[in-house]
Design a protein around this motif. Sequence first.
Motif, short mmCIF file in Angstrom:
data_model
loop_
_atom_site.label_atom_id
_atom_site.label_comp_id
_atom_site.label_asym_id
_atom_site.label_seq_id
_atom_site.Cartn_x
_atom_site.Cartn_y
_atom_site.Cartn_z
N GLY A 1 51.18 18.61 68.27
CA GLY A 1 52.45 18.30 68.94
C GLY A 1 53.66 18.61 68.08
O GLY A 1 54.75 18.88 68.58
N ALA A 2 53.46 18.59 66.77
CA ALA A 2 54.59 18.75 65.84
C ALA A 2 54.88 20.22 65.58
O ALA A 2 54.80 20.70 64.45
CB ALA A 2 54.29 18.02 64.53
N TYR A 3 55.20 20.97 66.63
CA TYR A 3 55.43 22.40 66.52
C TYR A 3 56.85 22.75 66.91
O TYR A 3 57.36 22.28 67.93
CB TYR A 3 54.46 23.15 67.44
CG TYR A 3 54.68 24.65 67.47
CD1 TYR A 3 54.25 25.45 66.42
CD2 TYR A 3 55.32 25.26 68.55
CE1 TYR A 3 54.44 26.83 66.44
CE2 TYR A 3 55.52 26.64 68.57
CZ TYR A 3 55.08 27.42 67.51
OH TYR A 3 55.27 28.78 67.54
N LEU A 4 57.48 23.58 66.11
CA LEU A 4 58.82 24.09 66.45
C LEU A 4 58.81 25.60 66.25
O LEU A 4 58.11 26.11 65.38
CB LEU A 4 59.88 23.48 65.52
CG LEU A 4 60.21 21.99 65.68
CD1 LEU A 4 61.20 21.57 64.59
CD2 LEU A 4 60.79 21.70 67.05
N PHE A 5 59.58 26.31 67.05
CA PHE A 5 59.72 27.75 66.85
C PHE A 5 61.19 28.10 66.91
O PHE A 5 61.75 28.30 67.98
CB PHE A 5 58.92 28.51 67.92
CG PHE A 5 58.92 30.00 67.70
CD1 PHE A 5 58.16 30.57 66.68
CD2 PHE A 5 59.69 30.84 68.50
CE1 PHE A 5 58.16 31.95 66.47
CE2 PHE A 5 59.70 32.21 68.29
CZ PHE A 5 58.94 32.77 67.28
N ASN A 6 61.82 28.13 65.75
CA ASN A 6 63.27 28.38 65.70
C ASN A 6 63.61 29.61 64.88
O ASN A 6 64.75 29.76 64.42
CB ASN A 6 63.99 27.15 65.13
CG ASN A 6 63.97 26.01 66.13
OD1 ASN A 6 63.99 26.24 67.34
ND2 ASN A 6 63.90 24.79 65.63
N GLU A 7 62.63 30.50 64.73
CA GLU A 7 62.81 31.65 63.87
C GLU A 7 63.96 32.54 64.30
O GLU A 7 64.57 33.21 63.48
CB GLU A 7 61.52 32.46 63.92
CG GLU A 7 61.15 33.06 62.59
CD GLU A 7 59.89 33.89 62.72
OE1 GLU A 7 58.84 33.31 63.06
OE2 GLU A 7 59.99 35.11 62.50
N PHE A 8 64.25 32.57 65.58
CA PHE A 8 65.26 33.51 66.07
C PHE A 8 66.56 32.82 66.49
O PHE A 8 67.29 33.30 67.34
CB PHE A 8 64.69 34.35 67.22
CG PHE A 8 63.56 35.23 66.76
CD1 PHE A 8 63.81 36.47 66.20
CD2 PHE A 8 62.25 34.79 66.83
CE1 PHE A 8 62.77 37.28 65.74
CE2 PHE A 8 61.20 35.59 66.38
CZ PHE A 8 61.47 36.83 65.84
N ARG A 9 66.83 31.67 65.88
CA ARG A 9 68.09 30.99 66.19
C ARG A 9 68.97 31.02 64.95
O ARG A 9 68.47 31.09 63.82
CB ARG A 9 67.80 29.54 66.57
CG ARG A 9 66.95 29.43 67.82
CD ARG A 9 66.99 27.98 68.26
NE ARG A 9 66.01 27.70 69.28
CZ ARG A 9 66.32 27.60 70.57
NH1 ARG A 9 67.55 27.78 70.99
NH2 ARG A 9 65.38 27.29 71.45
N SER A 10 70.28 30.94 65.18
CA SER A 10 71.17 30.93 64.02
C SER A 10 71.95 29.62 63.92
O SER A 10 72.48 29.29 62.87
CB SER A 10 72.13 32.12 64.08
OG SER A 10 73.04 31.92 65.15
N ASP A 11 72.00 28.87 65.00
CA ASP A 11 72.71 27.59 65.01
C ASP A 11 72.12 26.67 63.93
O ASP A 11 70.93 26.34 63.97
CB ASP A 11 72.53 26.96 66.40
CG ASP A 11 73.26 25.64 66.53
OD1 ASP A 11 73.40 24.91 65.51
OD2 ASP A 11 73.70 25.32 67.64
#
Length: 502
Positions: A130-140
């Motif tokens: 459940g503890a998954y994030l995918f923010n590789e393509f964000r700049s904020d």
Amino acid sequence: MTTLSLTSSLTDDILVVGLAQGQPARKGGKATLVIESGDLALDAKSLEEILSDMGATGKADEVVKIPGNSVRLLVFTGLGKVSSAYGHETLRRAAGAAARSLINQKSATFALPARDLEGVAAVAQGAGLGAYLFNEFRSDEVVTSNSSLASAKIYTSHAAKAEYKEAAVEASVIAQYTFLTRDLINTPPSHLNPVTFAERMSAEVKAAGGARAGLSITVMTETALKSKGYGGITAVGQGSANPPRLVRISYTPTGKVKPAKRYAFVGKGITFDSGGLALKPALGMEAMKSDMSGAAAVCASVLAIAALKLPVAVDVWAPLAENMVSDNATRPSDIITIYGGKTVEVLNPDAEGRLVLADALQRAQEEKGLDAIFDIATLTGAQVIALGTRTSAVMTNNEALSSAFLAVSQSTGEQFWPMPLPTELRASLDSPVADLANIGDRMGGMLVAGIFLKEFVSDDLPWLHLDIAGPAYNDRSPHGYTPVGGTGIGLRSLVAAAKAQI
Ligand code: BES
Ligand code: MN
Ligand code: ZN
């Protein structure tokens, strides 16, 4: 990645417990709430009243947080109907939903009603997945600085036992490689094409210990594929500026361990499926970045199998191509020759998965001593129509292997259902000019695709075909331990199959 461990004492200031829907006190009355904290004793009565006042229901996927007294934060995660023996998947999902809600938290203890080793393993897995994030393509910066729950401690009175500790280690291996699978699926075709996929896997094999861990990787380029007769992979990839690849990852147990079984895992790796000259409609085409989910699952699963040092040998084959439109693209009516010599009339360039799989299945079977071969693919839209978005299909030439697979996959929480390969559908794949056409009857399209693949598998070799078209990619809301985007489906069952030596 969340660090997963076991504990039999509560030291964290965030506590996750279960919340179930009880029976109404009287007929027609309001359902009561039941706090389920497993091995951890809790003064539940007053909390249940507060939760009821707050409108909590205890249904699955409901997460309610309240400030606590002895702990800073109490997190109640829904279990559905009260039970004396919660299913492992119920626990896995409840832990997952809670973990998903604990972004940016350092540490939490999960006290859920797990009654045995598998139950504790399921809670650990759910928390990890459940503890998954995918923010590789964000700049904020607000978004990129987010981190998933750093540490999850599973509360159990068996925390000191070796087999329980081992289950926590296994859960974190499963989470780690499910995350790799999801990352690969979520990475768009601008950044993940056959070439970069293969490069990424070379790096991952190295990071997993390479030869020391019993792992090796070889990558065939487009020139090698063409000259060696891989007509399926070549035909599908030739319309793209990004050339195709065939990745092979082999695992043999290290030391003196003689492998108990030898498997080949083949995964469909279309890094983007535009449909080719049978161009897909724009609406929903973006989801076709997930058309390499099978390849991602097999590549990550062999790394997980190596990390767990399972005493089996596994050969993974990932035929990678981008199905695009150009003046080089394969035309409807083109005839291609699959590795090994069978010819196929390509009537529909959008039925491309079976072409790359046919090459890879044929090549995989050249290896001696295989006990079974598995392929896994986002193969047909018909799969989604038949079974929906959360149940995958199993087709086979060997009922015993299929039953064994269905039994082990059940314990993982991945949903699979058996489907037939009716012989009367074979005739619909006849071509007037080649050995086979790449499309047949539209009705039962999932089965027709399975029958196509069967033509490339020896009758004597037990074979399973897994169509994961729906479950591989979640374009709706997150639920349980499943995020939006790549789900990582297939990995857990493949690892479980290898572990059980089916
Ligand atoms: N990648 C698709 C199948 C798919 C559809 C996966 C929806 C995930 C979600 C596959 O290559 C495809 O296009 N299949 C065609 C086959 C048809 C032309 C016989 C299909 O299912 O429409
Ligand atoms: Mn297609
Ligand atoms: Zn496809």
